[in-house]
Design a protein around this motif. Structure first.
Motif, short mmCIF file in Angstrom:
data_model
loop_
_atom_site.label_atom_id
_atom_site.label_comp_id
_atom_site.label_asym_id
_atom_site.label_seq_id
_atom_site.Cartn_x
_atom_site.Cartn_y
_atom_site.Cartn_z
N ARG A 190 13.80 6.59 13.87
CA ARG A 190 12.69 6.29 14.77
C ARG A 190 11.35 6.58 14.13
O ARG A 190 10.33 6.08 14.59
CB ARG A 190 12.85 7.09 16.07
CG ARG A 190 14.03 6.60 16.87
CD ARG A 190 14.28 7.40 18.11
NE ARG A 190 15.53 6.93 18.72
CZ ARG A 190 16.11 7.52 19.74
NH1 ARG A 190 15.59 8.61 20.28
NH2 ARG A 190 17.23 7.04 20.24
N GLU A 239 12.16 6.40 21.64
CA GLU A 239 12.43 4.96 21.58
C GLU A 239 11.16 4.14 21.83
O GLU A 239 10.88 3.19 21.09
CB GLU A 239 13.50 4.58 22.61
CG GLU A 239 14.89 5.05 22.25
CD GLU A 239 15.93 4.58 23.24
OE1 GLU A 239 15.54 4.07 24.31
OE2 GLU A 239 17.14 4.72 22.95
N LYS A 244 9.20 1.74 19.08
CA LYS A 244 8.95 0.32 19.33
C LYS A 244 7.47 0.00 19.16
O LYS A 244 7.11 -1.06 18.63
CB LYS A 244 9.40 -0.06 20.73
CG LYS A 244 9.23 -1.53 21.04
CD LYS A 244 9.75 -1.88 22.43
CE LYS A 244 9.56 -3.36 22.73
NZ LYS A 244 10.04 -3.73 24.08
N GLU A 262 17.31 9.31 24.20
CA GLU A 262 16.31 8.32 24.59
C GLU A 262 14.90 8.67 24.13
O GLU A 262 14.00 7.81 24.16
CB GLU A 262 16.31 8.13 26.11
CG GLU A 262 15.74 9.31 26.90
CD GLU A 262 16.72 10.45 27.09
OE1 GLU A 262 16.36 11.45 27.73
OE2 GLU A 262 17.87 10.34 26.58
#
Length: 386
Positions: A95, A73, A77, A70
């Motif tokens: 990422r 993330e 974004k 996780e």
């Protein structure tokens, strides 16, 4: 002209995890180095290196931190949302890296510069980037230079070693090197007959890649379940005809992407960036879904209405909550290419035959006529009888 920007954020994970700068540190994923700080990089620990090799180099001095699924993330974004303000065709690679298709903009070079400047302010680090007519060329540009906004031409590409010809499989690249073709330029000069003789159907792919003509388009994967498109004017515009042409261009892009994905949308968000920096947002839900360029153009014109009493800098369109198109029969006509029409027609025929049997649909010329009908037709042809 195709203009693909590849962007990678160095030290993304080291900064994210706030690792020590006093010791050599590496971020690990799948037993490989994902990122390393300056001290580790100075000693030769670089992304892609196996964990066992990195531990051998750093020994007891090294700090190794495994990245949890996780982590990163939210940060990913954040910077992809910034990218979405410049283009609606974004394909995240990881990422910390992504491909952006800026081909729809009149001056993609200027748009790329603006995006990279804002990205540097957002992340407080200078990204590595490159551009090309396709993804692999943009990635090659970033890996070789890291600060290049002009696409690689065939002459510049020819100087690279054949091991960088990534559209070709590793086995084919190694074979080309073994045969004495150590540079991409030497491969580009080979006749297609020789390449086909050595590599079969992959020969054409190798030749097109060596000449910089192989296309691997950017896939619109972000935001998920959302289709967005953006067009930035070459300066502010208050000309109604020019703005309408821009709406048509955006509608065509959106409509083609909806057709390709066989999706539809009923909600449309239109954002207009004005010359004073303000943004005017218009939203509307339509009873009939958008499925093709025609319906997208009609929706945007209805939403835009009488327009705005100010100069427009950019137009952005976003279609959230995409869903699978409910009807495929309507799409057989109008906006599809001949190949797409044939594919969909064949699919529809197979579905009918699977339900009603193989003989439910037949070619008219292959239907056997009765002897009586054939005799009457011949009599008609011979006598002219009607």
């Amino acid at each position: 002209m195709d203009y693909v920007l590849y962007c990678r954020l160095p030290n993304f994970y080291v900064t994210l995890l706030d690792l020590s700068e006093d010791r050599p540190c590496a971020v690990i994923r799948d037993r490989a180095v994902l990122d390393s700080n300056a001290l580790a990089a100075k000693r030769g620990v670089v992304p892609g290196m196996a964990l066992t090799q990195a531990k051998t180099i750093l020994r007891e001095d090294g700090v190794f931190r495994t990245l949890r699924p996780e982590e990163g993330e939210a940060e990913q974004k954040e910077w992809l949302e910034l990218a979405a303000q410049f283009t609606g065709v974004i394909e995240p690679e990881d990422r910390h890296s992504a491909y952006l298709d800026l081909s729809a903009h009149p001056r993609p070079f200027d748009v790329a510069q603006r995006f990279l400047e804002r990205l540097a302010r957002l992340t407080s680090c200078e990204g590595r980037f490159g551009v090309g007519a396709s993804k692999w060329l943009a990635r090659l540009s970033a890996d070789s230079d890291g600060e290049r906004l002009t696409p690689l031409d065939a002459e510049f590409l020819a100087e690279f070693p054949v091991t960088r010809l990534t559209p070709a499989s590793p086995e084919h690249r190694e074979r080309l090197r073994f045969l004495g073709y150590h540079s991409i330029g030497l491969v580009a000069d080979l006749p297609i007959s020789i390449l086909r003789g050595q590599f079969g159907d992959d020969g054409l792919r190798i030749q097109l890649a060596a000449k910089g003509s192989w296309k691997d388009p950017v896939q619109a994967l972000y935001p998920p379940d959302t289709l967005s498109e953006r067009l930035i004017f070459d300066g502010a515009s208050d000309d109604a005809l020019m703005i309408d042409h821009a709406l048509v261009s955006v509608a065509n892009c959106i409509g083609r992407r909806l057709l390709k994905k066989e999706q539809q949308a009923t909600e449309v968000h239109l954002s207009l960036e004005l010359e004073d920096g303000s943004i005017k947002k218009l939203t509307r839900r339509f009873n009939k879904p958008l499925r093709c360029p025609r319906s997208a153009m009609a929706a945007l014109r209805l939403l835009f209405g009488e327009g705005v009493q100010a100069s427009v800098v950019s137009i952005g369109v976003r279609l959230p909550h995409l869903e699978q198109a409910r009807s495929s029969q309507q799409s057989l006509l109008g906006t599809l290419s001949q190949a797409e029409t044939n594919d969909r027609a064949e699919s529809a025929l197979k579905q009918v035959r699977s339900v009603f049997g193989e003989t439910s649909i037949q070619v008219a010329g292959k239907i056997a006529l009765s002897r009586r009908i054939r005799v009457l037709q011949e009599w008609k042809n011979a006598t002219g009888w009607r």
